[in-house]
Design a protein around this motif. Structure first.
Motif, PDB file in Angstrom:
ATOM      1  N   ALA A 192       0.843  -1.200   0.000  1.00  0.00           N
ATOM      2  CA  ALA A 192       0.000   0.000   0.000  1.00  0.00           C
ATOM      3  C   ALA A 192       0.879   1.252   0.000  1.00  0.00           C
ATOM      4  N   ASP A 193       1.927   1.222   0.804  1.00  0.00           N
ATOM      5  CA  ASP A 193       2.810   2.383   0.876  1.00  0.00           C
ATOM      6  C   ASP A 193       3.519   2.620  -0.464  1.00  0.00           C
ATOM      7  N   PHE A 208      -3.559  10.175   1.688  1.00  0.00           N
ATOM      8  CA  PHE A 208      -3.314   8.754   1.899  1.00  0.00           C
ATOM      9  C   PHE A 208      -3.044   8.522   3.383  1.00  0.00           C
ATOM     10  N   ARG A 209      -4.086   8.137   4.107  1.00  0.00           N
ATOM     11  CA  ARG A 209      -3.952   7.834   5.542  1.00  0.00           C
ATOM     12  C   ARG A 209      -4.632   6.502   5.785  1.00  0.00           C
ATOM     13  N   PRO A 210      -3.976   5.417   5.417  1.00  0.00           N
ATOM     14  CA  PRO A 210      -4.639   4.115   5.442  1.00  0.00           C
ATOM     15  C   PRO A 210      -4.955   3.634   6.854  1.00  0.00           C
ATOM     16  N   THR A 211      -6.015   2.862   6.957  1.00  0.00           N
ATOM     17  CA  THR A 211      -6.397   2.229   8.212  1.00  0.00           C
ATOM     18  C   THR A 211      -6.041   0.747   8.140  1.00  0.00           C
ATOM     19  N   ALA A 240       4.308   6.568   9.292  1.00  0.00           N
ATOM     20  CA  ALA A 240       3.421   7.259  10.236  1.00  0.00           C
ATOM     21  C   ALA A 240       2.023   7.495   9.684  1.00  0.00           C
ATOM     22  N   SER A 241       1.880   7.481   8.355  1.00  0.00           N
ATOM     23  CA  SER A 241       0.555   7.725   7.771  1.00  0.00           C
ATOM     24  C   SER A 241      -0.431   6.590   8.081  1.00  0.00           C
ATOM     25  N   PHE A 242       0.075   5.410   8.444  1.00  0.00           N
ATOM     26  CA  PHE A 242      -0.814   4.274   8.726  1.00  0.00           C
ATOM     27  C   PHE A 242      -1.376   4.388  10.137  1.00  0.00           C
TER      28      PHE A 242
END
Ligand SMILES: *[C@@H]1O[C@H](CO)[C@@H](O)[C@H](O)[C@H]1NC(C)=O
Ligand SMILES: *[C@@H]1O[C@H](CO)[C@@H](O)[C@H](O)[C@H]1NC(C)=O
Length: 387
Positions: A192-193, A208-211, A240-242
């Motif tokens: 995903a990244d 893009f701030r995936p859960t 860190a976005s995850f």
């Protein structure tokens, strides 16, 4: 964790989840409400019965979007692209059908992770030896396949998806996603990244701030590639976005491989928890365009729940589905008496072979779990698994 608490764990995840765009679907939330899913066919090549999944490459076919007209064509600017016209039609479907609040449409774009070290090892050892022995180990001293990372090929598959999404978004008017979800396994976080983090999104798009969602993980076999790392280790690994969904536990409470339990998830259990994670997403996420990075076995399970034809994906492959979700009232969720996890026999040394429908054929001194040395019981067949 005992088997009978697994459904409770899934239900807890269901109730606690938080996702990107949050707006509860109240109509789907009441007592006795259940969500029924269907795939709306006629929009993507992959849902046509005549399309051969074997070797199908999304990048040769505009993700499979069919060239067609929609009833809403001509309502907006002229010269719109196929994606823009499709997006307008989906918006119309949602606007129109939300009048009674009971139907929602979403475009679910599901990507399988790129090649991981477990994929390489299965090819190297062959599927019988992999299932009956090697997959139960963390690695072989040279390669590690417990919660494995992507190989160079796997990383390249994510880069290729990145370039393809860039071309669709910037040259073909494909909408950016409203939300992103990932399996908690490292190969999906990396995929995903690699696919999205460097993508230049159109102005106004959701970032893009995936859960990370527990139940988008792969079928929970006894293989170490299906055991996730601790929450702390995933936090240290993921950019860190995850973010984690609410209620994501420190330990992997679902995996039951390893002696003496050696229990793998049944297909029925996987279907039920695939439905649970879809219900969770559809109930809590108001977005229309959703990205899910997951696994071949789990995407196959999600497709089955969505009423989509079987369409198996190679590593790094991506499949879009137009999903219609309808609230049905009075429908009781069927309670299944089938076991969630069943014993899977293995060998304590590389096996002689495995026989479909019968199980591992261990060399005479090397079976585990009280199974006769030569052939495992018929119910414990480690059939070739998708990962
Ligand atoms: C749609 O048309 C374009 C341009 O002619 C073509 O390249 C593409 O393959 C077509 N897509 C499908 C799914 O047939
Ligand atoms: C371990 O497995 C990999 C394939 O995953 C293989 O290339 C390597 O040679 C193996 N190492 C040993 C020590 O057998």
């Amino acid at each position: 964790m005992k088997t009978n608490t697994l459904a409770a764990a899934a239900a807890a995840a269901l109730g606690l989840a938080a996702s990107g765009a949050t707006a509860r679907w109240h109509e789907a939330d009441g007592d006795g409400a259940t969500i029924r899913y269907s795939t709306v066919t006629g929009y993507f090549l992959q849902d046509e019965p005549t399309t051969n999944p074997s070797g199908f490459d999304y990048a040769a076919w505009n993700f499979g979007l069919l060239n067609r007209t929609y009833p809403t064509d001509g309502w907006g600017q002229s010269h719109q692209t196929q994606w823009q016209r499709f997006a307008r039609w989906v918006n119309y479907l949602n606007g129109h059908c939300r009048n009674d609040g009971r139907t929602r449409y979403k475009v679910l774009v599901m990507g399988r992770h790129g090649q991981g070290w477990h994929n390489v090892a299965e090819s190297y050892y062959g599927t019988p030896a992999w299932n009956c022995y090697w997959a139960e180990l963390d690695g072989n001293g040279t390669a590690t396949w417990a919660d494995p990372l992507l190989t160079a090929q796997g990383a390249a598959e994510a880069s290729r998806a990145n370039a393809y999404f860039a071309s669709r978004l910037h040259d073909h008017g494909m909408p950016a996603f409203d939300s992103y979800y990932s399996s908690p396994l490292k190969r999906c976080i990396q995929t995903a990244d690699g696919t999205f983090s460097s993508l230049r999104l159109p102005p106004g798009s959701a970032p893009f701030r995936p859960t990370i969602k527990e139940l988008f993980r792969e079928g929970i076999s006894i293989h170490t590639c299906d055991r996730r790392s601790t929450r702390g280790a995933i936090r240290a690994f993921a950019p860190a976005s995850f973010r984690f969904e609410e209620g994501f536990t420190e330990e992997d409470e679902l995996w039951q491989g390893g002696a003496p339990r050696s229990r793998g998830e049944t297909e029925a259990h996987q279907r039920a928890r695939s439905k649970a994670v879809l219900d969770d997403v559809f109930t809590h996420d108001d977005g229309t365009w959703l990205s899910v990075t997951s696994h071949s076995g789990e995407i196959a399970s999600l497709l089955a729940v969505l009423g989509h034809r079987a369409f198996s994906l190679g590593t790094g492959q991506i499949i879009p589905v137009l999903v219609r979700a309808e609230v049905a009232r009075g429908g009781q969720t069927p309670t299944t008496t089938a076991p969630g996890f069943t014993f899977e026999a293995t060998c304590t040394a590389p096996p002689v072979t495995s026989i479909a429908g019968q199980g591992c054929v261990c060399s005479t001194t090397s079976s585990s779990g009280g199974i006769p040395a030569v052939a495992a019981s018929a119910t414990s067949t480690p059939s070739p698994r998708q990962m």
